[in-house]
Design an enzyme around this catalytic site. Structure first.
Site, PDB file in Angstrom:
ATOM      1  N   ARG A 130       0.813  -1.220   0.000  1.00 53.88           N
ATOM      2  CA  ARG A 130       0.000   0.000   0.000  1.00 53.88           C
ATOM      3  C   ARG A 130       0.846   1.270   0.000  1.00 53.88           C
ATOM      4  O   ARG A 130       0.392   2.321  -0.434  1.00 53.88           O
ATOM      5  CB  ARG A 130      -0.962  -0.009   1.182  1.00 53.88           C
ATOM      6  CG  ARG A 130      -2.039  -1.046   0.955  1.00 53.88           C
ATOM      7  CD  ARG A 130      -3.138  -1.012   1.965  1.00 53.88           C
ATOM      8  NE  ARG A 130      -4.133  -2.016   1.604  1.00 53.88           N
ATOM      9  CZ  ARG A 130      -5.181  -2.314   2.329  1.00 53.88           C
ATOM     10  NH1 ARG A 130      -5.402  -1.679   3.451  1.00 53.88           N
ATOM     11  NH2 ARG A 130      -6.030  -3.234   1.931  1.00 53.88           N
ATOM     12  N   ASP A 165     -15.352   9.778   7.484  1.00 52.53           N
ATOM     13  CA  ASP A 165     -14.273   8.795   7.357  1.00 52.53           C
ATOM     14  C   ASP A 165     -12.952   9.510   7.623  1.00 52.53           C
ATOM     15  O   ASP A 165     -12.824  10.709   7.353  1.00 52.53           O
ATOM     16  CB  ASP A 165     -14.257   8.182   5.947  1.00 52.53           C
ATOM     17  CG  ASP A 165     -13.543   6.839   5.903  1.00 52.53           C
ATOM     18  OD1 ASP A 165     -14.227   5.804   5.815  1.00 52.53           O
ATOM     19  OD2 ASP A 165     -12.293   6.830   5.976  1.00 52.53           O
TER      20      ASP A 165
END
Ligand SMILES: C[S@@+](CC[C@H](N)C(=O)[O-])C[C@H]1O[C@@H](n2cnc3c(N)ncnc32)[C@H](O)[C@@H]1O
Length: 300
Positions: free
Chosen positions: A56, A164
């Site tokens: 990632r 979020d």
């Protein structure tokens, strides 16, 4: 005259160029990233997550032209909050879908909203929070179901807050534009009623209609930080988000959700999440649906 094979042998580097070798995440750097992500986002990265973290962050290292995780960790230490946001954005798992765990939307239509209509007759206000909303599918599903369930007149003041920690997913969510293949779990009737099919540049995409998008407010919010909203909420969705946190963080979060929920309000968790305490304010009333049964917050 050298043969082509010799020529190749002479010109080829003994090892691939440094820039083509993906940097490897070493022990020290993995520990540092685990620590930073744990402290700042509450996300627990187990020792088995090294490959995932390396995968990632690889793109971020390439963007920065960095050849090693040691250099990247130094950069995180020095660069401050902006890089921390990028690091956390890269690490979060944002898997979601329209009408994922559909039973929650059925429950919303069949008893959560009808009870809120009954309870809030004086204020005519309904508040729902999608906490850990990712790219917005969950919040738009709540909005569609609410728009279908609430009486057209007299009007109700319905607002859905969707938050979020990942600022990238929040900007995607706020656009309300999705590739058609992501809409395969939305019924034909809902597609026709609540989406506009794109054309030209937007061919292959659909946009959530303004009537639905207007019900949802998207904001970046770290669940570990203080929350600016006062509530009370009638329903909180926090699905497939607490699984990334450790037990003390989950327990603290549940207490804070209880504080913001109206008595009789509901908390929806993800399929692998549950509340164990029988003495707390939450009672299991359906598949990963909890009802707040005690507490000081007033409805309406
Ligand atoms: C797997 S997604 C869940 C999306 C949606 N709720 C669902 O169930 O389909 C989990 C989301 O939690 C967010 N998240 C992780 N840590 C967070 C934190 N500390 N504060 C707020 N959101 C967080 C991630 O960015 C991610 O988008």
């Amino acid at each position: 005259m050298p043969t082509p094979a010799n020529e190749f042998a002479t010109n080829a580097p003994a090892t691939p160029a440094a820039s083509t070798v993906a940097p490897v995440l070493g022990d020290k750097e993995f520990e540092f990233i685990r620590h930073v992500v744990g402290v700042n986002a509450g996300i627990v990265l187990g020792p088995n997550k090294r490959q995932l973290v390396q995968g990632r962050l690889a793109r971020r290292l390439r963007e920065l032209g960095m050849q090693s995780y040691a250099a990247y960790c130094d950069f995180v230490r020095e660069a401050g909050p902006e890089e921390l946001v990028r690091l956390i954005n890269a690490i979060t798992t944002n898997v979601t879908a329209f009408f994922r765990e559909k039973h929650h939307f059925d429950a919303l239509a069949s008893y959560m909203l009808p009870e809120a209509l009954e309870r809030n007759q004086a204020s005519r206000r309904i508040r729902i929070w999608s906490a850990g909303c990712s790219t917005g599918e969950e919040a738009y599903c709540i909005a569609m179901v609410a728009a279908e369930t609430l009486p057209a007149a007299p009007r109700w003041d319905l607002k859905i807050l969707a938050t979020d920690i990942d600022s990238n997913v929040i900007s995607t969510a706020a656009q309300g534009v999705y590739p058609l293949e992501r809409l395969s779990t939305v019924s034909e009737a809902r597609l026709r009623r609540w989406f506009l099919k794109g054309s030209g540049e937007l061919a292959g995409y659909a946009r959530v209609r303004a009537q639905i998008a207007g019900l949802v407010t998207f904001r970046s919010l770290n669940l570990l930080h203080p929350w600016p909203m006062r509530g009370p909420f009638d329903v909180i969705f926090c699905r497939n988000t607490m699984i990334y946190f450790n037990q003390p963080t989950r327990e603290r979060l549940l207490e804070r959700f209880a504080d913001l929920l109206v008595d009789g309000g509901y908390l929806c968790l993800g399929h692998s999440e549950s509340i164990h305490s029988a003495n707390g304010p939450f009672r299991l009333v359906g598949k990963t649906v909890y009802r707040k049964v005690t507490g000081g917050r007033d409805g309406g």
